[in-house]
Design an enzyme around this catalytic site. Structure first.
Site, PDB file in Angstrom:
ATOM      1  CE1 TYR A   1      12.767  31.947   0.778  1.00 22.23           C
ATOM      2  CE2 TYR A   1      12.651  29.545   0.782  1.00 22.23           C
ATOM      3  CZ  TYR A   1      12.486  30.756   0.134  1.00 22.23           C
ATOM      4  OH  TYR A   1      12.038  30.775  -1.161  1.00 22.23           O
TER       5      TYR A   1
ATOM      6  CE  LYS B   1      -0.506   0.042   5.058  1.00 24.18           C
ATOM      7  NZ  LYS B   1      -1.451   0.050   6.188  1.00 24.18           N
TER       8      LYS B   1
END
Length: 407
Positions: free
Chosen positions: A304, A79
């Site tokens: 940043y 999955k």
């Protein structure tokens, strides 16, 4: 070195090419041709990628099989695109290495495997929308059921298609997520057994606390109580996941589900009692090429927020890999990479598409590879830093990162 760029829609063409050239090429040349294969639907021209070692996938599946009692079947869980490893590409390796069937989370994941010509039994472990049951039937996908609504949807799908839906009943023994309650389970299972419109294949549940023996024993007791009251003839009975299989023996079961262990990672395990850990090998590597090298002068900030400030002149390398690719921003300034055999610290905030490394003192040039994850730099270290689990982080590595499959 040759690269095959594999897309799902051209897999058949690749097979034709190999069939034509196979008599002409030696086995060693075939291995060289297939050593690096890449599967992605988008963005195959990036200087960052995930490498998946199919040989280690095979090793892990065989190790899990060796650790499984004789006569017990194995369901390989693929999955979430095989926990970020690429379900379509690894499914054949899993099936060739000891898996009896595959488990997915949704019908769509099962359909993807069917479209890739994966023909084994596929079980949807999660809840299936009632309006999608017919799709599962037509795609020969087994579903989990646990409600009256599921029964009605299955009946309608059978009336429209003439095909009996293949089903496993999901029990809720303590996870409190999905499943029929233990109190209602026996009656529900008898109804399923008697329904002439169903192909009843199995019963299963999921352990919520495999790392805590006392809580797990409560679930096992509830499981045994239900199983002892039903007709189990011909049914697959599965309760143990990767962690459970390493720590518990449940006689009232004949199949186990192998999940995170397939990918060379261990789940949380109890601190006490007997544990049977198979010898697993890491499968996933994460790499990126340097796209820029420059200097940051003393006192200058990087990225940043300037969470990193240069002390003295530092040589900075930038790679095209960021949090949009699945490397969490919370790892900023906390992880290392490997560049030409040397550890280099990641510096500054990780941005959406790029991150920087301090490569001062390392002989490097544009195009050199920085490795973030490999056999020595496990994703478990990232999980420890972030206070999460390895499962989450492998699933975060996004589809825009090309997958390179090697042996």
């Amino acid at each position: 070195m040759y690269n095959f760029i594999l897309h799902r829609e051209i897999l058949s063409d690749v097979k034709i090419i190999l069939k034509f050239f196979l008599p002409l090429l030696s086995f060693s040349i075939i291995l060289k041709l297939m050593k690096n294969v890449r599967q992605t639907n988008i963005n195959i021209h990036r200087d960052s990628w995930v490498e998946i070692n199919l040989e280690n996938i095979s090793h892990n599946m065989r190790a899990i099989r060796k650790n499984t009692p004789k006569g017990i079947k194995l369901l390989a869980v693929v999955k979430a695109d095989a926990y970020g490893h690429g379900s379509v590409m690894i499914a054949p390796t899993l099936l060739a290495s000891g898996a009896d069937m595959l488990g997915v989370a949704s019908i769509d994941e099962g359909v993807d495997l069917r479209q890739a010509k994966i023909n084994c039994e596929i079980l949807v472990l999660g809840a299936v929308p009632v309006w999608a049951v017919e799709t599962a039937v037509k795609s020969d996908i087994t579903i989990a059921i646990f409600s009256k609504e599921h029964l009605e949807a299955c009946k309608q799908a059978y009336e429209r298609t003439g095909i009996k839906p293949k089903v496993h009943v999901k029990l809720d023994t303590g996870m409190n997520r999905i499943g029929v309650s233990v109190d209602d389970a026996v009656e529900f299972i008898k109804e399923v057994r008697n329904a002439d419109y169903l192909d009843f294949r199995g019963v299963f549940t999921h352990l919520a606390n495999a790392e805590i023996r006392e809580k797990t024993q409560i679930q096992i007791d509830r499981w045994n109580k239900v199983i002892s009251q039903i007709d189990t003839d011909g049914l697959l009975l599965h309760i143990l996941n990767t962690a459970g299989a390493m720590c518990y023996d449940v006689p009232n079961s004949n199949m186990r589900r192998a999940g995170i262990g397939i990918y060379g990672l261990y789940p949380d395990l109890p601190n006490d009692g007997e544990i049977h850990k198979p010898d697993l090998k890491p499968v996933l590597s994460l790499k990126a090429r340097i796209v820029n090298i420059h200097e940051a002068k003393d006192g200058e900030g990087v990225s940043y927020g300037h969470t990193f400030t240069a002390h003295g002149t530092r040589k900075i390398a930038t790679v095209p890999l960021g949090y949009a690719d699945g490397v969490p921003r919370g790892l900023s300034n906390k992880i290392n990479g490997i560049l030409n055999g040397k550890e280099v610290p990641q510096i500054g905030n990780i941005t959406m598409d790029q991150m920087m490394f301090d490569i001062t003192g390392v002989d490097a040039q544009l195009g050199d590879v920085i490795t973030l994850l490999d056999e020595t730099h496990s994703i478990d270290k990232w999980a420890d830093i972030l206070g999460t689990i390895n499962y989450e982080l492998t699933c975060r590595l996004k589809v825009r990162l090309p997958r390179v499959y090697t042996r």
